[in-house]
Design a protein around this motif. Structure first.
Motif, short mmCIF file in Angstrom:
data_model
loop_
_atom_site.label_atom_id
_atom_site.label_comp_id
_atom_site.label_asym_id
_atom_site.label_seq_id
_atom_site.Cartn_x
_atom_site.Cartn_y
_atom_site.Cartn_z
N SER A 1 0.81 -1.22 0.00
CA SER A 1 0.00 0.00 0.00
C SER A 1 0.85 1.27 0.00
O SER A 1 2.04 1.23 0.28
CB SER A 1 -0.93 0.01 1.21
OG SER A 1 -0.17 -0.02 2.39
N ASP B 1 0.89 13.72 3.53
CA ASP B 1 -0.15 12.84 4.06
C ASP B 1 0.44 11.47 4.32
O ASP B 1 1.16 10.92 3.48
CB ASP B 1 -1.32 12.71 3.06
CG ASP B 1 -2.26 13.90 3.10
OD1 ASP B 1 -2.16 14.69 4.04
OD2 ASP B 1 -3.09 14.02 2.19
N HIS C 1 -0.38 7.51 5.68
CA HIS C 1 -1.42 6.50 5.84
C HIS C 1 -1.14 5.65 7.07
O HIS C 1 -0.26 4.81 7.08
CB HIS C 1 -1.46 5.61 4.59
CG HIS C 1 -2.59 4.65 4.58
ND1 HIS C 1 -2.56 3.49 3.87
CD2 HIS C 1 -3.80 4.69 5.19
CE1 HIS C 1 -3.69 2.84 4.04
NE2 HIS C 1 -4.46 3.55 4.84
N SER D 1 -10.77 9.60 8.49
CA SER D 1 -9.70 9.28 7.55
C SER D 1 -8.59 8.51 8.25
O SER D 1 -8.28 8.78 9.40
CB SER D 1 -9.12 10.56 6.95
OG SER D 1 -8.02 10.27 6.10
N ARG D 2 -7.99 7.57 7.55
CA ARG D 2 -6.82 6.86 8.07
C ARG D 2 -5.53 7.53 7.60
O ARG D 2 -4.45 7.00 7.76
CB ARG D 2 -6.88 5.39 7.66
CG ARG D 2 -7.97 4.64 8.41
CD ARG D 2 -8.01 3.18 8.03
NE ARG D 2 -8.08 2.91 6.62
CZ ARG D 2 -9.20 2.90 5.89
NH1 ARG D 2 -10.34 3.20 6.44
NH2 ARG D 2 -9.17 2.62 4.62
N TRP D 3 -5.65 8.69 7.01
CA TRP D 3 -4.50 9.51 6.62
C TRP D 3 -4.42 10.68 7.59
O TRP D 3 -5.44 11.26 7.97
CB TRP D 3 -4.68 10.04 5.20
CG TRP D 3 -4.61 9.01 4.14
CD1 TRP D 3 -5.62 8.19 3.73
CD2 TRP D 3 -3.49 8.68 3.34
NE1 TRP D 3 -5.18 7.37 2.72
CE2 TRP D 3 -3.88 7.65 2.46
CE3 TRP D 3 -2.17 9.15 3.27
CZ2 TRP D 3 -3.01 7.09 1.52
CZ3 TRP D 3 -1.32 8.59 2.34
CH2 TRP D 3 -1.74 7.57 1.48
N ASP E 1 -8.89 -1.05 7.26
CA ASP E 1 -7.52 -0.72 6.85
C ASP E 1 -7.16 -1.32 5.49
O ASP E 1 -6.26 -0.85 4.82
CB ASP E 1 -6.50 -1.20 7.89
CG ASP E 1 -6.62 -0.46 9.20
OD1 ASP E 1 -6.92 0.75 9.18
OD2 ASP E 1 -6.42 -1.09 10.25
N THR F 1 -8.42 4.08 0.50
CA THR F 1 -9.00 5.36 0.93
C THR F 1 -8.24 6.50 0.29
O THR F 1 -7.06 6.38 -0.01
CB THR F 1 -8.92 5.53 2.46
OG1 THR F 1 -7.56 5.51 2.86
CG2 THR F 1 -9.69 4.44 3.18
N CYS G 1 -6.42 10.06 0.21
CA CYS G 1 -5.63 10.83 1.16
C CYS G 1 -6.38 12.12 1.49
O CYS G 1 -7.46 12.39 0.96
CB CYS G 1 -4.24 11.11 0.60
SG CYS G 1 -4.23 12.14 -0.87
#
Length: 119
Positions: free
Chosen positions: A35, A47, A49, A74-76, A110, A114, A116
């Protein structure tokens, strides 16, 4: 040399990272085997992750760090590089992200792609 370029130069030699095309189409990116890990969007904004677990675990620290911008859901996380210590923070968080991404700690959401935070 900008702080982002200095950070990119330092991270580009990490053996588990390789330059890749950013999925958002903006700037430069570094990714791990499975990823994207970082997007460098400007001379100051990166950004990163992270996993949902890492964000929850370090939420208080991330919210209190002046260099960190979080987007709910957001996972960022966005790191705004203003001083040298922001690069150190970024390198630490990249290490956390890599550990999760490479050690098979990705679960549930996860694993879903997604966007950024650069939108």
């Amino acid at each position: 040399m900008t702080l982002a370029l200095r950070a990119m130069t330092r991270l580009a030699v990490w053996p588990d990272l390789a330059e890749t095309r950013p999925s958002c189409g903006t700037g430069r990116a570094l990714g791990a085997a499975r990823s994207e890990i970082l997007h460098f969007h400007s001379d100051h904004d990166v950004d990163l992750h992270l996993t949902g677990r890492a964000i929850r675990r370090y939420a208080d620290h991330l919210k209190n760090a002046t260099a960190v911008r979080m987007v709910p859901g957001s996972r960022w996380v966005t790191i705004h590089l203003e001083v040298d210590s922001d690069i150190d923070l970024l390198l630490t968080l990249v290490s956390v992200a890599l550990q999760a991404h490479l050690d098979g700690q990705l679960t549930g959401d996860d694993l879903l792609p997604t966007a950024c935070n650069d939108r």
